[in-house]
Design a protein around this motif. Structure first.
Motif, PDB file in Angstrom:
ATOM      1  N   GLU A 196       0.811  -1.219   0.000  1.00 16.78           N
ATOM      2  CA  GLU A 196       0.000   0.000   0.000  1.00 16.78           C
ATOM      3  C   GLU A 196       0.843   1.267   0.000  1.00 16.78           C
ATOM      4  O   GLU A 196       0.450   2.270  -0.557  1.00 16.78           O
ATOM      5  N   ASP A 197       1.999   1.259   0.635  1.00 11.11           N
ATOM      6  CA  ASP A 197       2.878   2.422   0.667  1.00 11.11           C
ATOM      7  C   ASP A 197       3.955   2.250  -0.399  1.00 11.11           C
ATOM      8  O   ASP A 197       5.118   2.109  -0.106  1.00 11.11           O
ATOM      9  N   GLY A 198       3.540   2.254  -1.666  1.00  9.97           N
ATOM     10  CA  GLY A 198       4.468   2.042  -2.769  1.00  9.97           C
ATOM     11  C   GLY A 198       5.352   3.250  -3.030  1.00  9.97           C
ATOM     12  O   GLY A 198       5.111   4.349  -2.521  1.00  9.97           O
ATOM     13  N   ALA A 199       6.360   3.060  -3.849  1.00  8.31           N
ATOM     14  CA  ALA A 199       7.317   4.120  -4.156  1.00  8.31           C
ATOM     15  C   ALA A 199       6.666   5.310  -4.851  1.00  8.31           C
ATOM     16  O   ALA A 199       7.167   6.422  -4.780  1.00  8.31           O
ATOM     17  N   MET A 200       5.529   5.122  -5.501  1.00  7.06           N
ATOM     18  CA  MET A 200       4.877   6.201  -6.240  1.00  7.06           C
ATOM     19  C   MET A 200       3.707   6.832  -5.478  1.00  7.06           C
ATOM     20  O   MET A 200       3.055   7.729  -5.984  1.00  7.06           O
ATOM     21  N   THR A 201       3.428   6.366  -4.265  1.00  9.16           N
ATOM     22  CA  THR A 201       2.340   6.941  -3.476  1.00  9.16           C
ATOM     23  C   THR A 201       2.887   8.029  -2.553  1.00  9.16           C
ATOM     24  O   THR A 201       4.073   8.063  -2.275  1.00  9.16           O
ATOM     25  N   PRO A 202       2.045   8.936  -2.058  1.00  9.57           N
ATOM     26  CA  PRO A 202       2.523   9.966  -1.125  1.00  9.57           C
ATOM     27  C   PRO A 202       3.147   9.327   0.120  1.00  9.57           C
ATOM     28  O   PRO A 202       2.742   8.244   0.546  1.00  9.57           O
ATOM     29  N   ALA A 203       4.109  10.006   0.685  1.00 12.65           N
ATOM     30  CA  ALA A 203       4.808   9.486   1.860  1.00 12.65           C
ATOM     31  C   ALA A 203       3.884   9.401   3.072  1.00 12.65           C
ATOM     32  O   ALA A 203       3.048  10.273   3.283  1.00 12.65           O
ATOM     33  N   LEU A 204       4.068   8.355   3.856  1.00 10.92           N
ATOM     34  CA  LEU A 204       3.325   8.183   5.103  1.00 10.92           C
ATOM     35  C   LEU A 204       4.129   8.670   6.298  1.00 10.92           C
ATOM     36  O   LEU A 204       3.591   8.867   7.375  1.00 10.92           O
ATOM     37  N   ARG A 205       5.433   8.842   6.123  1.00 14.98           N
ATOM     38  CA  ARG A 205       6.297   9.323   7.203  1.00 14.98           C
ATOM     39  C   ARG A 205       7.490  10.060   6.601  1.00 14.98           C
ATOM     40  O   ARG A 205       7.821   9.892   5.442  1.00 14.98           O
ATOM     41  N   MET A 206       8.126  10.893   7.454  1.00 11.46           N
ATOM     42  CA  MET A 206       9.308  11.658   7.050  1.00 11.46           C
ATOM     43  C   MET A 206      10.364  11.515   8.133  1.00 11.46           C
ATOM     44  O   MET A 206      10.045  11.178   9.277  1.00 11.46           O
ATOM     45  N   PHE A 207      11.600  11.793   7.782  1.00 12.07           N
ATOM     46  CA  PHE A 207      12.682  11.801   8.767  1.00 12.07           C
ATOM     47  C   PHE A 207      13.748  12.782   8.308  1.00 12.07           C
ATOM     48  O   PHE A 207      13.908  13.016   7.116  1.00 12.07           O
ATOM     49  N   ALA A 208      14.429  13.370   9.280  1.00 13.06           N
ATOM     50  CA  ALA A 208      15.513  14.306   8.971  1.00 13.06           C
ATOM     51  C   ALA A 208      16.701  13.535   8.414  1.00 13.06           C
ATOM     52  O   ALA A 208      16.990  12.418   8.847  1.00 13.06           O
ATOM     53  N   ILE A 209      17.376  14.134   7.467  1.00 10.11           N
ATOM     54  CA  ILE A 209      18.573  13.527   6.872  1.00 10.11           C
ATOM     55  C   ILE A 209      19.779  14.366   7.268  1.00 10.11           C
ATOM     56  O   ILE A 209      19.819  15.564   6.999  1.00 10.11           O
ATOM     57  N   VAL A 210      20.726  13.728   7.909  1.00 11.26           N
ATOM     58  CA  VAL A 210      21.976  14.382   8.299  1.00 11.26           C
ATOM     59  C   VAL A 210      23.076  13.814   7.409  1.00 11.26           C
ATOM     60  O   VAL A 210      23.322  12.604   7.431  1.00 11.26           O
ATOM     61  N   PRO A 211      23.721  14.658   6.589  1.00  7.91           N
ATOM     62  CA  PRO A 211      24.779  14.153   5.716  1.00  7.91           C
ATOM     63  C   PRO A 211      25.887  13.466   6.502  1.00  7.91           C
ATOM     64  O   PRO A 211      26.330  13.951   7.540  1.00  7.91           O
ATOM     65  N   SER A 212      26.294  12.290   6.017  1.00  6.80           N
ATOM     66  CA  SER A 212      27.381  11.524   6.630  1.00  6.80           C
ATOM     67  C   SER A 212      27.901  10.543   5.595  1.00  6.80           C
ATOM     68  O   SER A 212      27.391  10.482   4.487  1.00  6.80           O
ATOM     69  N   GLY A 213      28.852   9.759   5.958  1.00 16.87           N
ATOM     70  CA  GLY A 213      29.394   8.746   5.057  1.00 16.87           C
ATOM     71  C   GLY A 213      28.686   7.413   5.176  1.00 16.87           C
ATOM     72  O   GLY A 213      29.063   6.448   4.523  1.00 16.87           O
ATOM     73  N   ASN A 214      27.646   7.356   5.994  1.00 14.10           N
ATOM     74  CA  ASN A 214      26.931   6.100   6.229  1.00 14.10           C
ATOM     75  C   ASN A 214      25.676   6.018   5.366  1.00 14.10           C
ATOM     76  O   ASN A 214      25.041   7.028   5.079  1.00 14.10           O
ATOM     77  N   GLU A 215      25.295   4.782   5.007  1.00 11.27           N
ATOM     78  CA  GLU A 215      24.040   4.589   4.292  1.00 11.27           C
ATOM     79  C   GLU A 215      22.879   5.025   5.168  1.00 11.27           C
ATOM     80  O   GLU A 215      22.917   4.860   6.390  1.00 11.27           O
ATOM     81  N   LEU A 216      21.840   5.567   4.553  1.00  7.23           N
ATOM     82  CA  LEU A 216      20.639   5.926   5.292  1.00  7.23           C
ATOM     83  C   LEU A 216      19.975   4.645   5.789  1.00  7.23           C
ATOM     84  O   LEU A 216      19.981   3.624   5.098  1.00  7.23           O
ATOM     85  N   ALA A 217      19.392   4.692   6.962  1.00  7.27           N
ATOM     86  CA  ALA A 217      18.744   3.518   7.542  1.00  7.27           C
ATOM     87  C   ALA A 217      17.509   3.114   6.745  1.00  7.27           C
ATOM     88  O   ALA A 217      17.160   1.936   6.671  1.00  7.27           O
ATOM     89  N   VAL A 218      16.840   4.100   6.149  1.00  8.77           N
ATOM     90  CA  VAL A 218      15.641   3.865   5.343  1.00  8.77           C
ATOM     91  C   VAL A 218      15.851   4.519   3.984  1.00  8.77           C
ATOM     92  O   VAL A 218      16.353   5.638   3.897  1.00  8.77           O
ATOM     93  N   LEU A 219      15.483   3.833   2.935  1.00  8.69           N
ATOM     94  CA  LEU A 219      15.597   4.376   1.585  1.00  8.69           C
ATOM     95  C   LEU A 219      14.435   5.338   1.349  1.00  8.69           C
ATOM     96  O   LEU A 219      13.282   4.926   1.301  1.00  8.69           O
ATOM     97  N   PRO A 220      14.706   6.653   1.244  1.00  9.49           N
ATOM     98  CA  PRO A 220      13.617   7.625   1.094  1.00  9.49           C
ATOM     99  C   PRO A 220      13.013   7.607  -0.316  1.00  9.49           C
ATOM    100  O   PRO A 220      13.648   7.155  -1.267  1.00  9.49           O
TER     101      PRO A 220
END
Length: 82
Positions: A8-32
């Motif tokens: 139901e929360d597909g890549a083309m549907t509106p976002a159900l949640r947001m999170f702040a992104i802090v630039p770093s050398g690490n992979e993001l925990a969730v693929l936005p």
């Protein structure tokens, strides 16, 4: 990196949640689904399917429809990445 946008929360549907992104050398925990900036500046990121980061200039309020797995740098003037 989890990919929670299945079903139901597909890549083309509106976002159900947001999170702040802090630039770093690490992979993001969730693929936005996309990245938005509150202010203008440049951001260096690597899309989920790429092997090399690229630097992109953003204007205030811009939304990049890029599924970035890494956000490695941002200029001092770029704030509010979500």
């Amino acid at each position: 990196m989890t990919q929670p946008y299945i079903g139901e929360d597909g890549a083309m549907t509106p976002a159900l949640r947001m999170f702040a992104i802090v630039p770093s050398g690490n992979e993001l925990a969730v693929l936005p689904k996309a990245i938005r900036a509150d202010t203008a500046g440049s951001v260096t990121l690597q899309a989920a399917g790429d092997t090399v980061p690229v630097t992109i200039n953003m204007v205030a309020g811009e939304i990049l429809p890029i599924r970035a797995r890494l956000v490695t740098a941002a200029t001092a003037t770029l704030h509010g990445l979500v």
